[in-house]
Each structure stands twice: as structure tokens, then as C-alpha cells.
Design a protein around this motif. Structure first.
Motif, PDB file in Angstrom:
ATOM      1  N   THR A  79       0.850  -1.196   0.000  1.00  0.00           N
ATOM      2  CA  THR A  79       0.000   0.000   0.000  1.00  0.00           C
ATOM      3  C   THR A  79       0.882   1.241   0.000  1.00  0.00           C
ATOM      4  N   VAL A  80       0.528   2.203  -0.864  1.00  0.00           N
ATOM      5  CA  VAL A  80       1.271   3.464  -0.947  1.00  0.00           C
ATOM      6  C   VAL A  80       0.290   4.628  -0.963  1.00  0.00           C
ATOM      7  N   ASN A  81       0.826   5.811  -0.736  1.00  0.00           N
ATOM      8  CA  ASN A  81       0.033   7.034  -0.806  1.00  0.00           C
ATOM      9  C   ASN A  81      -0.254   7.352  -2.278  1.00  0.00           C
ATOM     10  N   GLY A  82      -1.491   7.711  -2.596  1.00  0.00           N
ATOM     11  CA  GLY A  82      -1.879   8.007  -3.973  1.00  0.00           C
ATOM     12  C   GLY A  82      -1.199   9.235  -4.544  1.00  0.00           C
ATOM     13  N   LYS A  83      -0.664  10.106  -3.691  1.00  0.00           N
ATOM     14  CA  LYS A  83       0.023  11.305  -4.177  1.00  0.00           C
ATOM     15  C   LYS A  83       1.367  10.969  -4.801  1.00  0.00           C
ATOM     16  N   ARG A  84       1.888   9.768  -4.530  1.00  0.00           N
ATOM     17  CA  ARG A  84       3.177   9.357  -5.081  1.00  0.00           C
ATOM     18  C   ARG A  84       3.020   8.596  -6.386  1.00  0.00           C
ATOM     19  N   LEU A  85       1.833   8.617  -6.968  1.00  0.00           N
ATOM     20  CA  LEU A  85       1.545   7.843  -8.172  1.00  0.00           C
ATOM     21  C   LEU A  85       1.141   8.749  -9.324  1.00  0.00           C
ATOM     22  N   LYS A  86       1.384   8.253 -10.537  1.00  0.00           N
ATOM     23  CA  LYS A  86       0.844   8.915 -11.722  1.00  0.00           C
ATOM     24  C   LYS A  86       0.518   7.842 -12.746  1.00  0.00           C
ATOM     25  N   LEU A  87      -0.400   8.170 -13.646  1.00  0.00           N
ATOM     26  CA  LEU A  87      -0.834   7.204 -14.645  1.00  0.00           C
ATOM     27  C   LEU A  87       0.306   6.861 -15.599  1.00  0.00           C
ATOM     28  N   TYR A  88       0.333   5.602 -16.011  1.00  0.00           N
ATOM     29  CA  TYR A  88       1.334   5.117 -16.962  1.00  0.00           C
ATOM     30  C   TYR A  88       0.677   5.072 -18.332  1.00  0.00           C
ATOM     31  N   HIS A  89       1.281   5.762 -19.307  1.00  0.00           N
ATOM     32  CA  HIS A  89       0.700   5.858 -20.641  1.00  0.00           C
ATOM     33  C   HIS A  89       1.442   5.002 -21.661  1.00  0.00           C
ATOM     34  N   GLY A  90       2.348   4.159 -21.217  1.00  0.00           N
ATOM     35  CA  GLY A  90       3.094   3.289 -22.124  1.00  0.00           C
ATOM     36  C   GLY A  90       4.521   3.754 -22.293  1.00  0.00           C
ATOM     37  N   GLY A  91       5.327   2.916 -22.916  1.00  0.00           N
ATOM     38  CA  GLY A  91       6.727   3.247 -23.127  1.00  0.00           C
ATOM     39  C   GLY A  91       7.604   2.512 -22.136  1.00  0.00           C
ATOM     40  N   ASN A  92       8.912   2.601 -22.348  1.00  0.00           N
ATOM     41  CA  ASN A  92       9.863   1.920 -21.482  1.00  0.00           C
ATOM     42  C   ASN A  92      10.244   2.803 -20.303  1.00  0.00           C
ATOM     43  N   ILE A  93      10.263   2.203 -19.140  1.00  0.00           N
ATOM     44  CA  ILE A  93      10.730   2.878 -17.926  1.00  0.00           C
ATOM     45  C   ILE A  93      11.897   2.061 -17.401  1.00  0.00           C
ATOM     46  N   GLU A  94      13.030   2.702 -17.222  1.00  0.00           N
ATOM     47  CA  GLU A  94      14.200   2.014 -16.700  1.00  0.00           C
ATOM     48  C   GLU A  94      14.042   1.903 -15.197  1.00  0.00           C
ATOM     49  N   ARG A  95      13.995   0.678 -14.700  1.00  0.00           N
ATOM     50  CA  ARG A  95      13.813   0.476 -13.262  1.00  0.00           C
ATOM     51  C   ARG A  95      15.078   0.857 -12.511  1.00  0.00           C
ATOM     52  N   LEU A  96      14.883   1.430 -11.332  1.00  0.00           N
ATOM     53  CA  LEU A  96      16.031   1.798 -10.498  1.00  0.00           C
ATOM     54  C   LEU A  96      16.516   0.562  -9.754  1.00  0.00           C
ATOM     55  N   THR A  97      17.641   0.061 -10.143  1.00  0.00           N
ATOM     56  CA  THR A  97      18.231  -1.070  -9.439  1.00  0.00           C
ATOM     57  C   THR A  97      19.685  -0.731  -9.164  1.00  0.00           C
ATOM     58  N   THR A  98      20.088  -0.963  -7.957  1.00  0.00           N
ATOM     59  CA  THR A  98      21.472  -0.737  -7.572  1.00  0.00           C
ATOM     60  C   THR A  98      22.010  -2.036  -6.994  1.00  0.00           C
ATOM     61  N   ILE A  99      23.079  -2.516  -7.552  1.00  0.00           N
ATOM     62  CA  ILE A  99      23.681  -3.754  -7.078  1.00  0.00           C
ATOM     63  C   ILE A  99      24.997  -3.400  -6.395  1.00  0.00           C
ATOM     64  N   LEU A 100      25.101  -3.772  -5.139  1.00  0.00           N
ATOM     65  CA  LEU A 100      26.328  -3.518  -4.382  1.00  0.00           C
ATOM     66  C   LEU A 100      26.965  -4.864  -4.064  1.00  0.00           C
ATOM     67  N   HIS A 101      28.192  -5.074  -4.484  1.00  0.00           N
ATOM     68  CA  HIS A 101      28.924  -6.283  -4.194  1.00  0.00           C
ATOM     69  C   HIS A 101      29.788  -6.008  -2.973  1.00  0.00           C
ATOM     70  N   LEU A 102      29.454  -6.668  -1.873  1.00  0.00           N
ATOM     71  CA  LEU A 102      30.192  -6.458  -0.631  1.00  0.00           C
ATOM     72  C   LEU A 102      31.145  -7.622  -0.403  1.00  0.00           C
ATOM     73  N   GLN A 103      32.323  -7.315   0.042  1.00  0.00           N
ATOM     74  CA  GLN A 103      33.313  -8.341   0.308  1.00  0.00           C
ATOM     75  C   GLN A 103      33.792  -8.205   1.744  1.00  0.00           C
ATOM     76  N   ASP A 104      34.136  -9.331   2.334  1.00  0.00           N
ATOM     77  CA  ASP A 104      34.700  -9.306   3.688  1.00  0.00           C
ATOM     78  C   ASP A 104      36.119  -8.753   3.624  1.00  0.00           C
ATOM     79  N   PRO A 105      36.500  -7.890   4.585  1.00  0.00           N
ATOM     80  CA  PRO A 105      37.869  -7.338   4.555  1.00  0.00           C
ATOM     81  C   PRO A 105      38.929  -8.349   4.927  1.00  0.00           C
TER      82      PRO A 105
END
Length: 141
Positions: A115-141
Motif C-alpha cells: 500500500t502506498v500514498n496516492g500522491k506518489r503515483l501517476k498514470l502510466y501511458h506506455g513506453g519503457n521505464i528504466e527500473r532503479l536497481t542498484t547492485i552492491l557487491h560487498l566483500q569481507d575485509p
């Protein structure tokens, strides 16, 4: 010498009654100017609020519609050219007071919704949207 002092006092208006009345009038004029300033400020604020309220668009979402969600989370490495809108998501249910239940059609788990607040939404009219994904590779020191 007394004659010159008399004219100087008359010129400077040292009559206590007259100077008291003049001072009262000045204070009343100052109070009136202050009240006019408050009134004009109040009227200006009302006009600006009415203008902005007129420009607001009412968002009426229906179940089954495709929408985009504003992504405002803190990012460690923000990408300047990435979109802040993620999605598209499908509306599962519109709840009272503007909250909307969403589900991700691309999700592998069935019926994953939130569930989210409706003020944070807008209608989608088509087209490509690049999803925000961040991949962090963590290593033990």
C-alpha cells in the motif's frame, strides 16, 4: 531676546494639547496602514491559494490501471539520468483517504502487493521505464 524665543516656541509648536492631538492622529494613521497591509497580504494569499488549487489535478485511480510510483528513497550512488519513477505497477485496490494497494505484474511471487500514498503515483501511458536497481557487491575485509 524674549520676543525671538516666543516666535521660536510658536514655530516649533510647543503647545502640549496640539502636539498630543497630532501624535494621536499619527498613531491612528500608522495603525490603519498596518491593518491595510495585513488585509492586502491576506487577500493576496487567498488569491494565490485559489490559483494553485485550480491548477491541481484530481487523481482518480481505478483497479486494474497501470501506474508509475515515485521513488524517493535515499540512494547511496544516485544516477543523474535515471528516472525517479519506477513501474509500471497495477492497481489492485483503491482504499479510502487516498491510499492505493499496488501489485507488481513482473514479480515472481504471486500476489505480492503493498500500500502506498496516492500522491506518489501517476498514470502510466506506455513506453519503457528504466527500473532503479542498484547492485552492491560487498566483500569481507
Amino acid at each position: 531676546m524674549e520676543h525671538k524665543a516666543y516666535w521660536a516656541l510658536k514655530f516649533l509648536n510647543f503647545d502640549a494639547g496640539l502636539s498630543r492631538e497630532k501624535r494621536k492622529l499619527q498613531l491612528l494613521e500608522l495603525e490603519e496602514m498596518r491593518l491595510n497591509a495585513y488585509e492586502s497580504s491576506r487577500l493576496y494569499k487567498q488569491k494565490v491559494k485559489a490559483y494553485h488549487d485550480k491548477k491541481l489535478l484530481k487523481k482518480d485511480f481505478q483497479p486494474g490501471q497501470q501506474i508509475l510510483r515515485f521513488n524517493s528513497r535515499l540512494k547511496l550512488f544516485p544516477g543523474k539520468l535515471k528516472s525517479k519513477w519506477s513501474g509500471p505497477f497495477t492497481i489492485k485496490e483503491v482504499k479510502p483517504y487516498g491510499s492505493v494497494e499496488l501489485m507488481d505484474p513482473q514479480s515472481t511471487t504471486p500476489e505480492r502487493s503493498w500500500t502506498v500514498n496516492g500522491k506518489r503515483l501517476k498514470l502510466y501511458h506506455g513506453g519503457n521505464i528504466e527500473r532503479l536497481t542498484t547492485i552492491l557487491h560487498l566483500q569481507d575485509p
